[in-house]
Design an enzyme around this catalytic site. Structure first.
Site, PDB file in Angstrom:
ATOM      1  N   ALA A  13       3.144  10.265   4.161  1.00 51.49           N
ATOM      2  CA  ALA A  13       3.485  11.681   4.288  1.00 51.49           C
ATOM      3  C   ALA A  13       2.456  12.438   3.451  1.00 51.49           C
ATOM      4  CB  ALA A  13       4.892  11.931   3.771  1.00 51.49           C
ATOM      5  N   GLU A 141      -6.288   0.553   2.985  1.00 51.79           N
ATOM      6  CA  GLU A 141      -5.188   1.161   2.208  1.00 51.79           C
ATOM      7  C   GLU A 141      -4.068   0.152   1.970  1.00 51.79           C
ATOM      8  OE1 GLU A 141      -5.267   5.928   2.494  1.00 51.79           O
ATOM      9  OE2 GLU A 141      -4.469   4.979   4.284  1.00 51.79           O
ATOM     10  N   ASP A 254     -10.890   9.144  10.363  1.00 49.89           N
ATOM     11  CA  ASP A 254      -9.870   8.450  11.168  1.00 49.89           C
ATOM     12  C   ASP A 254     -10.019   8.819  12.644  1.00 49.89           C
ATOM     13  OD1 ASP A 254      -8.925   7.512   8.746  1.00 49.89           O
ATOM     14  OD2 ASP A 254      -7.550   9.202   8.514  1.00 49.89           O
ATOM     15  N   ARG A 287      -9.118  21.862  13.026  1.00 45.86           N
ATOM     16  CA  ARG A 287      -7.672  22.088  12.892  1.00 45.86           C
ATOM     17  C   ARG A 287      -7.190  21.606  11.532  1.00 45.86           C
ATOM     18  NH1 ARG A 287      -6.661  19.106  18.663  1.00 45.86           N
ATOM     19  NH2 ARG A 287      -7.551  20.766  19.921  1.00 45.86           N
TER      20      ARG A 287
HETATM   21  O1  RIB Z   1      -8.117   9.750   5.896  1.00 47.44           O
HETATM   22  C1  RIB Z   1      -7.175  10.737   5.575  1.00 47.44           C
HETATM   23  C2  RIB Z   1      -5.912  10.097   5.064  1.00 47.44           C
HETATM   24  O2  RIB Z   1      -6.174   9.430   3.851  1.00 47.44           O
HETATM   25  C3  RIB Z   1      -4.806  11.070   4.767  1.00 47.44           C
HETATM   26  O3  RIB Z   1      -3.991  11.323   5.890  1.00 47.44           O
HETATM   27  C4  RIB Z   1      -4.091  10.439   3.589  1.00 47.44           C
HETATM   28  O4  RIB Z   1      -2.799  10.042   3.875  1.00 47.44           O
HETATM   29  C5  RIB Z   1      -4.958   9.257   3.183  1.00 47.44           C
HETATM   30  O5  RIB Z   1      -4.446   8.056   3.597  1.00 47.44           O
END
Ligand code: RIB
Length: 307
Positions: A13, A141, A254, A287
């Site tokens: 989140a 992550e 991403d 955006r």
């Molecule tokens: O790459 C962006 C993302 O990195 C964010 O949405 C945040 O949650 C982190 O994981």
């Protein structure tokens, strides 16, 4: 039917604060805006790929809480199939995001919670799914052993593997050798190689260093300068594909990875796939937000058609 894309990663989140600058330790400053929205690099990549037309499965862990419900709603809207282990001993991930008002650039702290407890066994239980995929994508992550197991299962089955090495971490050669493609930004490329990456020539040298350690090909994402693709026979600079003024860069990497994975899964030439990733990112930065900024396939095709 196109084979699926399997993404491993975490959901967060995102709590995003827009302000002129970061506060110093002990200081409180007034910000300009706040937003709560879906994020997490893996989840953002899964959403980007599904919105761009991929058949996407997302392997992750969630807690049993309100943020987990947001995650499931996000995936349902985007058409992502969740492959979730519910971890009641932890919480769903959350991220603090500072947005610099003047530029839209960000600084992020992630508390990965359940996502930080993803284990190699979570991948073993989805091994058949991974083996059936066209492309397997992961980031860093969740714990590295889980990423390594996913890449190894995919590689053994001949599935195309993409590692987005974010956040940056030192990786051993055995792990790098599992990657058909690695997609660092400049700072991640510096961390991985110990080399400076401030110019195209330096990005090429960093790419060479990664290939010498076993990576198949390297795409260094260069923010407003596009991306550099390099393999053992060629080097191609793909300029940024702009869709308008930059509002927020959170999730741009991403968007690139999600779009790139879709184009590869459809059998595109790799440079076309990099262009498709750049177009996906080019729209997302116009955006606010991370997952909510990901464009549809029609938007990406229209931007590419404009040339
Ligand atoms: O790459 C962006 C993302 O990195 C964010 O949405 C945040 O949650 C982190 O994981």
């Amino acid at each position: 039917m196109t084979r699926p894309i399997v993404v491993l990663g975490i959901f967060n989140a995102d709590t995003a604060y827009r302000a002129d600058r970061m506060p110093r330790i002990g200081e409180t400053i007034l910000g300009q805006h706040f937003a709560l929205g879906p994020g997490g690099k893996g989840s953002n990549q899964a959403v980007a790929a599904a919105m761009a037309g991929g058949r996407v499965h997302f392997v992750t862990r969630l807690g049993d809480d309100d943020f987990a419900r947001t995650a499931r709603q996000t995936w349902e809207r985007a058409g992502v199939t969740p492959e979730v282990t519910v971890d009641r001993d932890s919480h769903t991930g959350a991220a603090f995001i500072f947005l610099e008002a003047a530029t839209g650039n960000n600084a992020i702290i992630v508390a990965s919670g359940a996502g930080g407890r993803i284990a190699p066994e979570d991948l073993d239980t989805r091994a058949e799914l991974i083996r059936s995929a066209a492309v397997f994508v992961t980031q860093l992550e969740q714990p590295i052993p889980a990423a390594r197991r996913g890449l190894a299962i995919a590689r053994a089955a001949g599935v195309t593997t993409i590692l987005n090495p974010a956040p940056a971490a030192a990786l051993d050669d055995a792990m790098l050798a599992l990657c058909d493609y690695i997609t660092p930004n400049e700072t991640e490329a510096e961390t991985l190689t110990g080399l400076p990456v401030t110019t195209l020539a330096e990005a090429e040298r960093a790419a060479d260093a990664l290939m010498a350690r076993g990576v198949g090909a390297v795409i260094v994402t260069l923010g407003g300068n596009g991306a550099l693709y390099r393999d053992r026979s060629r080097s191609v600079h793909v300029p940024v594909i702009s869709a308008g003024p930059v509002v927020e860069t959170t999730g741009a990497g991403d968007a690139f990875n999600g779009g790139f994975a879709v184009a590869l899964s459809e059998g595109c030439d790799v440079i076309e796939a990099v262009r498709f990733g750049c177009a996906t990112a080019g729209i997302s930065v116009t955006r606010a937000g991370a997952a909510v900024a990901m464009p549809s396939r029609a938007e990406i095709d229209a931007l590419l058609a404009r040339g």
